[in-house]
Design a protein around this motif. Structure first.
Motif, PDB file in Angstrom:
ATOM      1  N   ASP A  68     -11.086   6.080   9.361  1.00  0.00           N
ATOM      2  CA  ASP A  68     -12.422   5.971   9.954  1.00  0.00           C
ATOM      3  C   ASP A  68     -13.380   7.007   9.361  1.00  0.00           C
ATOM      4  N   ASP A  69     -12.887   8.227   9.220  1.00  0.00           N
ATOM      5  CA  ASP A  69     -13.729   9.303   8.682  1.00  0.00           C
ATOM      6  C   ASP A  69     -14.102   9.029   7.225  1.00  0.00           C
ATOM      7  N   MET A  70     -13.143   8.542   6.433  1.00  0.00           N
ATOM      8  CA  MET A  70     -13.420   8.239   5.037  1.00  0.00           C
ATOM      9  C   MET A  70     -14.447   7.113   4.918  1.00  0.00           C
ATOM     10  N   THR A  71     -14.360   6.122   5.812  1.00  0.00           N
ATOM     11  CA  THR A  71     -15.275   4.985   5.788  1.00  0.00           C
ATOM     12  C   THR A  71     -16.706   5.419   6.059  1.00  0.00           C
ATOM     13  N   LYS A  72     -16.863   6.397   6.940  1.00  0.00           N
ATOM     14  CA  LYS A  72     -18.203   6.892   7.258  1.00  0.00           C
ATOM     15  C   LYS A  72     -18.812   7.678   6.098  1.00  0.00           C
ATOM     16  N   GLU A  73     -17.950   8.316   5.312  1.00  0.00           N
ATOM     17  CA  GLU A  73     -18.426   9.259   4.304  1.00  0.00           C
ATOM     18  C   GLU A  73     -18.607   8.661   2.910  1.00  0.00           C
ATOM     19  N   TYR A  74     -17.784   7.659   2.552  1.00  0.00           N
ATOM     20  CA  TYR A  74     -17.775   7.193   1.163  1.00  0.00           C
ATOM     21  C   TYR A  74     -18.030   5.685   1.058  1.00  0.00           C
ATOM     22  N   SER A  75     -18.255   5.234  -0.164  1.00  0.00           N
ATOM     23  CA  SER A  75     -18.502   3.813  -0.423  1.00  0.00           C
ATOM     24  C   SER A  75     -17.233   3.000  -0.184  1.00  0.00           C
ATOM     25  N   LYS A  76     -17.412   1.694  -0.001  1.00  0.00           N
ATOM     26  CA  LYS A  76     -16.279   0.812   0.271  1.00  0.00           C
ATOM     27  C   LYS A  76     -15.249   0.863  -0.852  1.00  0.00           C
ATOM     28  N   ASN A  77     -15.712   0.791  -2.103  1.00  0.00           N
ATOM     29  CA  ASN A  77     -14.773   0.780  -3.231  1.00  0.00           C
ATOM     30  C   ASN A  77     -13.960   2.065  -3.299  1.00  0.00           C
ATOM     31  N   TYR A  78     -14.617   3.188  -3.030  1.00  0.00           N
ATOM     32  CA  TYR A  78     -13.895   4.463  -3.092  1.00  0.00           C
ATOM     33  C   TYR A  78     -12.911   4.583  -1.931  1.00  0.00           C
ATOM     34  N   VAL A  79     -13.322   4.120  -0.758  1.00  0.00           N
ATOM     35  CA  VAL A  79     -12.406   4.138   0.397  1.00  0.00           C
ATOM     36  C   VAL A  79     -11.212   3.223   0.128  1.00  0.00           C
ATOM     37  N   ASP A  80     -11.456   2.083  -0.517  1.00  0.00           N
ATOM     38  CA  ASP A  80     -10.345   1.198  -0.901  1.00  0.00           C
ATOM     39  C   ASP A  80      -9.330   1.961  -1.745  1.00  0.00           C
ATOM     40  N   SER A  81      -9.827   2.751  -2.680  1.00  0.00           N
ATOM     41  CA  SER A  81      -8.945   3.529  -3.559  1.00  0.00           C
ATOM     42  C   SER A  81      -8.191   4.596  -2.772  1.00  0.00           C
ATOM     43  N   ILE A  82      -8.882   5.283  -1.866  1.00  0.00           N
ATOM     44  CA  ILE A  82      -8.249   6.327  -1.055  1.00  0.00           C
ATOM     45  C   ILE A  82      -7.142   5.738  -0.188  1.00  0.00           C
ATOM     46  N   VAL A  83      -7.462   4.637   0.490  1.00  0.00           N
ATOM     47  CA  VAL A  83      -6.505   4.033   1.421  1.00  0.00           C
ATOM     48  C   VAL A  83      -5.305   3.442   0.681  1.00  0.00           C
ATOM     49  N   SER A  84      -5.555   2.701  -0.394  1.00  0.00           N
ATOM     50  CA  SER A  84      -4.438   2.081  -1.117  1.00  0.00           C
ATOM     51  C   SER A  84      -3.515   3.145  -1.708  1.00  0.00           C
ATOM     52  N   SER A  85      -4.091   4.240  -2.201  1.00  0.00           N
ATOM     53  CA  SER A  85      -3.286   5.312  -2.789  1.00  0.00           C
ATOM     54  C   SER A  85      -2.467   6.028  -1.726  1.00  0.00           C
ATOM     55  N   THR A  86      -3.087   6.309  -0.586  1.00  0.00           N
ATOM     56  CA  THR A  86      -2.371   6.988   0.501  1.00  0.00           C
ATOM     57  C   THR A  86      -1.281   6.088   1.063  1.00  0.00           C
ATOM     58  N   ASN A  87      -1.565   4.792   1.159  1.00  0.00           N
ATOM     59  CA  ASN A  87      -0.545   3.842   1.624  1.00  0.00           C
ATOM     60  C   ASN A  87       0.688   3.876   0.728  1.00  0.00           C
ATOM     61  N   MET A  88       0.460   4.035  -0.574  1.00  0.00           N
ATOM     62  CA  MET A  88       1.584   4.103  -1.517  1.00  0.00           C
ATOM     63  C   MET A  88       2.465   5.319  -1.243  1.00  0.00           C
ATOM     64  N   ILE A  89       1.857   6.415  -0.823  1.00  0.00           N
ATOM     65  CA  ILE A  89       2.630   7.625  -0.510  1.00  0.00           C
ATOM     66  C   ILE A  89       3.513   7.375   0.704  1.00  0.00           C
ATOM     67  N   PHE A  90       2.950   6.763   1.739  1.00  0.00           N
ATOM     68  CA  PHE A  90       3.743   6.472   2.941  1.00  0.00           C
ATOM     69  C   PHE A  90       4.869   5.482   2.631  1.00  0.00           C
ATOM     70  N   LYS A  91       4.556   4.484   1.799  1.00  0.00           N
ATOM     71  CA  LYS A  91       5.592   3.515   1.416  1.00  0.00           C
ATOM     72  C   LYS A  91       6.719   4.201   0.646  1.00  0.00           C
ATOM     73  N   TYR A  92       6.354   5.115  -0.241  1.00  0.00           N
ATOM     74  CA  TYR A  92       7.347   5.880  -1.002  1.00  0.00           C
ATOM     75  C   TYR A  92       8.203   6.714  -0.060  1.00  0.00           C
ATOM     76  N   ALA A  93       7.570   7.369   0.920  1.00  0.00           N
ATOM     77  CA  ALA A  93       8.308   8.177   1.899  1.00  0.00           C
ATOM     78  C   ALA A  93       9.277   7.322   2.700  1.00  0.00           C
ATOM     79  N   HIS A  94       8.853   6.098   3.019  1.00  0.00           N
ATOM     80  CA  HIS A  94       9.711   5.176   3.770  1.00  0.00           C
ATOM     81  C   HIS A  94      10.905   4.748   2.927  1.00  0.00           C
ATOM     82  N   GLU A  95      10.653   4.465   1.663  1.00  0.00           N
ATOM     83  CA  GLU A  95      11.735   4.055   0.762  1.00  0.00           C
ATOM     84  C   GLU A  95      12.735   5.183   0.524  1.00  0.00           C
ATOM     85  N   MET A  96      12.230   6.419   0.541  1.00  0.00           N
ATOM     86  CA  MET A  96      13.095   7.591   0.362  1.00  0.00           C
ATOM     87  C   MET A  96      13.742   8.035   1.677  1.00  0.00           C
TER      88      MET A  96
END
Length: 389
Positions: free
Chosen positions: A116-144
């Protein structure tokens, strides 16, 4: 099998997980503080069930930053250096928010608040990049097996409402050129701009729809002067705009690789440019790596220089638009649409992996095409209109 013991007024259980093959010592899972033995037994049975199914996640002190650092190293093994740079920039925001916290402690509510905070502060495309990248970290943590559940699951992405000013700005400053504007721009580039190859650069971008990185990586061997085609097999990468420290990489996606037909006039223009401009630069200081678009020392042009050229040229025109090197790709697409080229052909020419990418450019269609569509519709409905109006 779990064992139980009472300590004071509370119960504790202990479950053997067997001998550690590395240390040779037996290891255990234990938990205390249960008021009743039945409570300890219930919890122990749940842990034993998770051990049997492979769902058990041992308590861990791994911080989000530690896991993010491990993930980016893992990601770097297969990804392009440009992609790694984008991901690294994007995850900095999540590391700043969650970095020192154990990754197991981050709950869905925490992550939703971050999004929510990122959405208020940055453009949609940049937030897409932030969220997709962070999601990959959580997915990696789950796989490990560092976390049991993904805090990123079913996260809501609030829609960012655009202000009236933003809507007006979008309408006024379209990021591509109309046909007459392109003519005006290219005329200034040809007759009223000092760099000797700026005209050839922008003509080639506008007439081929190539990405700027693909253009700067272009070599003379990629041009078939007999069949009037250009082969696109690589891209130029130079984030710091240091002309001597560039990389030539494989294209953005596999679909980006291709061979496109080019107007013979452009092919002849490039042939003349090679003989009358570039070949005359060649001396003992010239670094000849066979690139098409270079400075007078043979190094590929940097994108920052192209952007400076664009600004300088625009100042000498009546065009009031925010144009970048990528705008010429959109210009090419819009003019193909205006010319009546089928959407599938446009997708193949621009080498878009997904046709939706091509379809989205219809939202940026030129005003002249809109007027033409209106005129054609009026002509079609002329007889009907006479009866109605």
């Amino acid at each position: 099998m779990a064992t139980y013991e009472k300590r004071g007024n509370t119960w504790r259980y202990r479950i053997s997980t067997g001998k550690n093959p590395t240390t040779g010592k037996y290891e255990y899972i234990s938990k205390s503080g249960f008021k009743r033995k039945s409570d300890a037994k219930h919890h122990a049975e749940m842990i034993e069930r998770q051990l049997r199914t492979g769902e058990y996640i041992s308590p861990s002190s791994h911080t989000f930053k530690q896991v993010a650092d491990d993930w980016i190293k893992h990601y770097s093994n297969d990804a392009k250096i440009s992609s790694v740079r984008v991901r690294h920039k994007a995850i900095c925001h999540a590391v700043q928010r969650f970095g020192r916290y154990p990754i197991q402690s981050i709950k869905k509510h925490d992550y939703q608040s971050f999004v929510d905070d990122m959405t208020k502060e940055y453009s949609k495309n940049y937030v897409d990049s932030i969220v997709s990248s962070t999601n990959m970290i959580f997915k990696y943590a789950h796989e490990m097996k560092l976390i049991k559940t993904l805090p990123s699951d079913n996260i809501r992405r609030p829609k960012k409402k655009r202000t009236v000013e933003e809507l007006e700005e979008t309408e006024i400053h379209k990021k591509f050129l109309e046909k007459d504007e392109l003519v005006e721009f290219l005329q200034v580039a040809k007759y009223n701009h000092s760099p000797q190859n700026s005209f050839e650069v922008f003509v080639t971008l506008a007439y081929t729809g190539m990405r700027a990185g693909e253009l700067l990586a272009l070599k003379w061997a990629d041009i078939d002067f007999e069949n009037n085609t250009i082969s696109i097999t690589k891209t130029y990468y130079n984030p710091n705009n240091n002309k001597k420290k560039y990389q030539i990489l494989t294209p953005k996606t596999d679909s980006s690789i291709g061979k496109i037909s080019v107007d013979p006039k452009i092919i002849n223009l490039l042939k003349d440019y090679k003989v009358n401009v570039q070949d005359k630069w060649k001396d003992e200081l010239y670094i000849d790596n066979n690139f098409v678009f270079t400075d007078n020392n043979g190094y590929p042009l940097v994108i920052k220089k192209l952007q400076l050229w664009i600004k300088a040229i625009l100042k000498k025109t009546d065009i009031n638009k925010n144009i970048s090197t990528h705008s010429f790709r959109h210009t090419h697409c819009a003019l193909l649409i205006e010319a009546g080229v089928h959407i599938k052909e446009i997708q193949e020419r621009l080498r878009h992996k997904d046709i939706n990418t091509t379809m989205n450019i219809y939202a940026k269609i030129t005003n002249s095409y809109k007027k033409d569509a209106s005129q054609k519709f009026s002509q079609l409905m002329e007889n009907v209109s006479k009866e109605l109006f």
